[in-house]
Design a protein around this motif. Structure first.
Motif, PDB file in Angstrom:
ATOM      1  N   ILE A  15       0.834  -1.210   0.000  1.00  0.00           N
ATOM      2  CA  ILE A  15       0.000   0.000   0.000  1.00  0.00           C
ATOM      3  C   ILE A  15       0.872   1.266   0.000  1.00  0.00           C
ATOM      4  CG2 ILE A  15      -1.716   1.287   1.374  1.00  0.00           C
ATOM      5  CD1 ILE A  15      -2.773  -1.527   2.336  1.00  0.00           C
ATOM      6  N   SER A  36      14.200  -1.596   3.651  1.00  0.00           N
ATOM      7  CA  SER A  36      14.834  -2.118   2.429  1.00  0.00           C
ATOM      8  C   SER A  36      15.312  -0.986   1.520  1.00  0.00           C
ATOM      9  CB  SER A  36      13.833  -2.979   1.646  1.00  0.00           C
ATOM     10  OG  SER A  36      13.167  -3.850   2.492  1.00  0.00           O
ATOM     11  N   ASN A  88       2.063   4.478   7.241  1.00  0.00           N
ATOM     12  CA  ASN A  88       1.573   3.248   6.618  1.00  0.00           C
ATOM     13  C   ASN A  88       2.284   1.988   7.122  1.00  0.00           C
ATOM     14  OD1 ASN A  88       0.603   1.494   4.196  1.00  0.00           O
ATOM     15  ND2 ASN A  88       2.841   1.518   4.025  1.00  0.00           N
ATOM     16  N   PHE A  91       2.791  -4.259  10.536  1.00  0.00           N
ATOM     17  CA  PHE A  91       2.704  -5.696  10.263  1.00  0.00           C
ATOM     18  C   PHE A  91       1.881  -6.353  11.359  1.00  0.00           C
ATOM     19  CE2 PHE A  91       6.314  -5.621  13.147  1.00  0.00           C
ATOM     20  CZ  PHE A  91       6.165  -6.780  13.896  1.00  0.00           C
ATOM     21  N   ALA A 139      -5.058   2.327   9.313  1.00  0.00           N
ATOM     22  CA  ALA A 139      -5.603   1.448  10.357  1.00  0.00           C
ATOM     23  C   ALA A 139      -5.910   0.109   9.686  1.00  0.00           C
ATOM     24  CB  ALA A 139      -6.832   2.102  10.981  1.00  0.00           C
ATOM     25  N   SER A 140      -7.106  -0.444   9.889  1.00  0.00           N
ATOM     26  CA  SER A 140      -7.401  -1.766   9.318  1.00  0.00           C
ATOM     27  C   SER A 140      -8.870  -2.135   9.524  1.00  0.00           C
ATOM     28  CB  SER A 140      -6.536  -2.809  10.025  1.00  0.00           C
ATOM     29  OG  SER A 140      -6.903  -4.109   9.659  1.00  0.00           O
ATOM     30  N   PHE A 190       1.750  -8.381   3.125  1.00  0.00           N
ATOM     31  CA  PHE A 190       1.185  -8.471   4.472  1.00  0.00           C
ATOM     32  C   PHE A 190       0.850  -9.915   4.854  1.00  0.00           C
ATOM     33  CE2 PHE A 190      -2.547  -8.164   7.340  1.00  0.00           C
ATOM     34  CZ  PHE A 190      -2.045  -7.345   8.322  1.00  0.00           C
TER      35      PHE A 190
HETATM   36  N1  NAP Z   1      -2.655  -5.938   3.228  1.00  0.00           N
HETATM   37  C1  NAP Z   1      -3.734  -5.959   3.998  1.00  0.00           C
HETATM   38  O1  NAP Z   1      -4.610  -6.834   3.860  1.00  0.00           O
HETATM   39  C2  NAP Z   1      -3.928  -4.917   5.052  1.00  0.00           C
HETATM   40  C3  NAP Z   1      -5.200  -4.818   5.643  1.00  0.00           C
HETATM   41  C4  NAP Z   1      -5.402  -3.848   6.611  1.00  0.00           C
HETATM   42  C5  NAP Z   1      -4.375  -3.008   6.976  1.00  0.00           C
HETATM   43  N2  NAP Z   1      -3.143  -3.135   6.399  1.00  0.00           N
HETATM   44  C6  NAP Z   1      -2.088  -2.219   6.831  1.00  0.00           C
HETATM   45  O2  NAP Z   1      -1.508  -1.616   5.699  1.00  0.00           O
HETATM   46  C7  NAP Z   1      -0.189  -1.183   6.015  1.00  0.00           C
HETATM   47  C8  NAP Z   1       0.751  -1.542   4.878  1.00  0.00           C
HETATM   48  O3  NAP Z   1       0.855  -2.941   4.787  1.00  0.00           O
HETATM   49  P1  NAP Z   1       0.878  -3.715   3.396  1.00  0.00           P
HETATM   50  O4  NAP Z   1      -0.364  -4.488   3.309  1.00  0.00           O
HETATM   51  O5  NAP Z   1       1.225  -2.793   2.291  1.00  0.00           O
HETATM   52  O6  NAP Z   1       2.040  -4.775   3.702  1.00  0.00           O
HETATM   53  P2  NAP Z   1       3.522  -4.951   3.113  1.00  0.00           P
HETATM   54  O7  NAP Z   1       3.488  -5.155   1.649  1.00  0.00           O
HETATM   55  O8  NAP Z   1       4.107  -6.017   3.971  1.00  0.00           O
HETATM   56  O9  NAP Z   1       4.219  -3.562   3.427  1.00  0.00           O
HETATM   57  C9  NAP Z   1       4.634  -3.204   4.712  1.00  0.00           C
HETATM   58  C10 NAP Z   1       5.589  -2.032   4.628  1.00  0.00           C
HETATM   59  O10 NAP Z   1       5.987  -1.688   5.968  1.00  0.00           O
HETATM   60  C11 NAP Z   1       7.406  -1.676   6.018  1.00  0.00           C
HETATM   61  N3  NAP Z   1       7.889  -2.110   7.318  1.00  0.00           N
HETATM   62  C12 NAP Z   1       7.665  -3.313   7.921  1.00  0.00           C
HETATM   63  N4  NAP Z   1       8.339  -3.369   9.085  1.00  0.00           N
HETATM   64  C13 NAP Z   1       9.005  -2.197   9.205  1.00  0.00           C
HETATM   65  C14 NAP Z   1       9.889  -1.667  10.164  1.00  0.00           C
HETATM   66  N5  NAP Z   1      10.257  -2.381  11.248  1.00  0.00           N
HETATM   67  N6  NAP Z   1      10.391  -0.423   9.990  1.00  0.00           N
HETATM   68  C15 NAP Z   1      10.060   0.296   8.888  1.00  0.00           C
HETATM   69  N7  NAP Z   1       9.226  -0.149   7.927  1.00  0.00           N
HETATM   70  C16 NAP Z   1       8.718  -1.385   8.085  1.00  0.00           C
HETATM   71  C17 NAP Z   1       7.861  -2.643   4.928  1.00  0.00           C
HETATM   72  O11 NAP Z   1       9.149  -2.294   4.435  1.00  0.00           O
HETATM   73  P3  NAP Z   1      10.537  -3.011   4.829  1.00  0.00           P
HETATM   74  O12 NAP Z   1      10.253  -4.463   4.997  1.00  0.00           O
HETATM   75  O13 NAP Z   1      11.410  -2.661   3.691  1.00  0.00           O
HETATM   76  O14 NAP Z   1      10.958  -2.341   6.093  1.00  0.00           O
HETATM   77  C18 NAP Z   1       6.833  -2.360   3.845  1.00  0.00           C
HETATM   78  O15 NAP Z   1       7.219  -1.257   3.077  1.00  0.00           O
HETATM   79  C19 NAP Z   1       0.141  -1.818   7.369  1.00  0.00           C
HETATM   80  O16 NAP Z   1       0.014  -0.853   8.387  1.00  0.00           O
HETATM   81  C20 NAP Z   1      -0.913  -2.898   7.530  1.00  0.00           C
HETATM   82  O17 NAP Z   1      -1.190  -3.160   8.883  1.00  0.00           O
HETATM   83  C21 NAP Z   1      -2.914  -4.069   5.448  1.00  0.00           C
END
Ligand code: NAP
Length: 256
Positions: A15, A36, A88, A91, A139-140, A190
């Motif tokens: 996202i 990364s 954003n 995890f 949020a979520s 995620f």
């Molecule tokens: N996908 C879903 O179904 C879903 C649903 C509801 C809410 N969300 C929320 O959406 C947001 C984005 O998640 P996504 O779905 O896009 O997942 P994602 O593809 O896993 O992306 C997560 C991002 O957060 C970064 N991140 C993780 N740990 C980190 C750390 N310790 N320090 C700095 N950056 C960190 C990762 O980058 P690096 O690994 O490079 O650090 C990556 O850029 C999250 O807050 C998640 O809770 C997602």
């Protein structure tokens, strides 16, 4: 303003990356951050290739104690002004609470709650002085109900929703908008390593579009997709006990 930037945490994938691509296309300067560095550099090249924008990459582990302050200081050192903050990065851990690695759950709280709160706190000062700014907190669907077998994650996201809506009220007379975005199950990294309870996944670009519509309407909360709307509805129409029972059965079946 030339030195004005949108700061996106967790921009290296999913996202956050979709927000970076969209905002870059619109000519916004960006500060993109994640752990990364290689993925951030690749994204910077991709956006700068087609758009006249400045992209700053900052590698930061926002689950480390004190990291939000370090990020803020680095932004000040580079003399950049943030008028849009997209918190954003986040995890989820899954599994029976006391059998799930505590260090990981602690990092989850530091990233999803502590860094998000501190970045909002630090950047609001400047936004209030300029009477201009936007904070988008991701949020979520899990923000609306307790979620057994992902208890800490859902609690962190309930916090994000509550904090953001409360602040949207506090800052309405300061020229600063705050929006809590609640994505449903979305096709990103995620879900690497565990299953989703949703039958269909949304795309990261859907979340960005929903966010933009909500900002235009001046909302303090938005949901993306029917899975998320169903979660919100459940919290409104069912008793806490019934909602917990439903979420508990789903959580146990999927991650228990
Ligand atoms: N996908 C879903 O179904 C879903 C649903 C509801 C809410 N969300 C929320 O959406 C947001 C984005 O998640 P996504 O779905 O896009 O997942 P994602 O593809 O896993 O992306 C997560 C991002 O957060 C970064 N991140 C993780 N740990 C980190 C750390 N310790 N320090 C700095 N950056 C960190 C990762 O980058 P690096 O690994 O490079 O650090 C990556 O850029 C999250 O807050 C998640 O809770 C997602």
């Amino acid at each position: 303003m030339e030195n004005t930037y949108t700061l996106i945490t967790g921009a290296s994938s999913g996202i956050g990356r979709a927000f970076a691509l969209e905002y870059g296309k619109r000519g916004q300067n960006l500060i993109i951050t994640a752990r990364s560095g290689d993925k951030l550099q690749e994204l910077k090249r991709e956006i700068e290739k087609d758009n006249q924008v400045s992209i700053e990459c900052i590698i930061m582990d926002l689950a480390a104690e004190g990291s939000a302050k370090l990020l803020y200081e680095e932004i000040r050192k580079r003399k950049l002004h943030v008028d849009v903050l997209i918190n954003n990065a986040g995890f989820a851990t899954k599994g029976l609470f006391h059998k799930t690695d505590y260090k990981r759950q602690h990092e989850e709280m530091l990233l999803n709650i502590v860094s998000l709160t501190e970045l909002t706190y630090l950047l609001l000062e400047d936004m209030c002085q300029k009477r201009h700014g936007t904070v988008i907190n991701i949020a979520s669907a899990a923000s609306f109900n307790p979620l057994p077998y992902s208890a800490v994650y859902a609690a962190t996201k309930a916090y994000v929703l509550s904090l953001t809506q409360a602040l949207s009220f506090e800052y309405q007379d300061y020229g600063v908008k705050l929006l809590a975005v609640c994505p449903g199950a979305t096709d990103t990294h995620f879900f690497d390593g565990f299953k989703t309870a949703a039958s269909r996944l949304r795309m990261p670009e859907d979340v960005v579009r929903t966010t933009e519509k909500a900002l235009k309407k001046g909302k303090s909360i938005c949901t993306d997709g029917t899975f998320c709307k169903a979660q919100m509805l459940l919290s409104r129409i069912a008793s806490r006990k019934s909602a917990l029972g439903i979420m508990g059965k789903t959580g146990r079946k999927t991650w228990g």
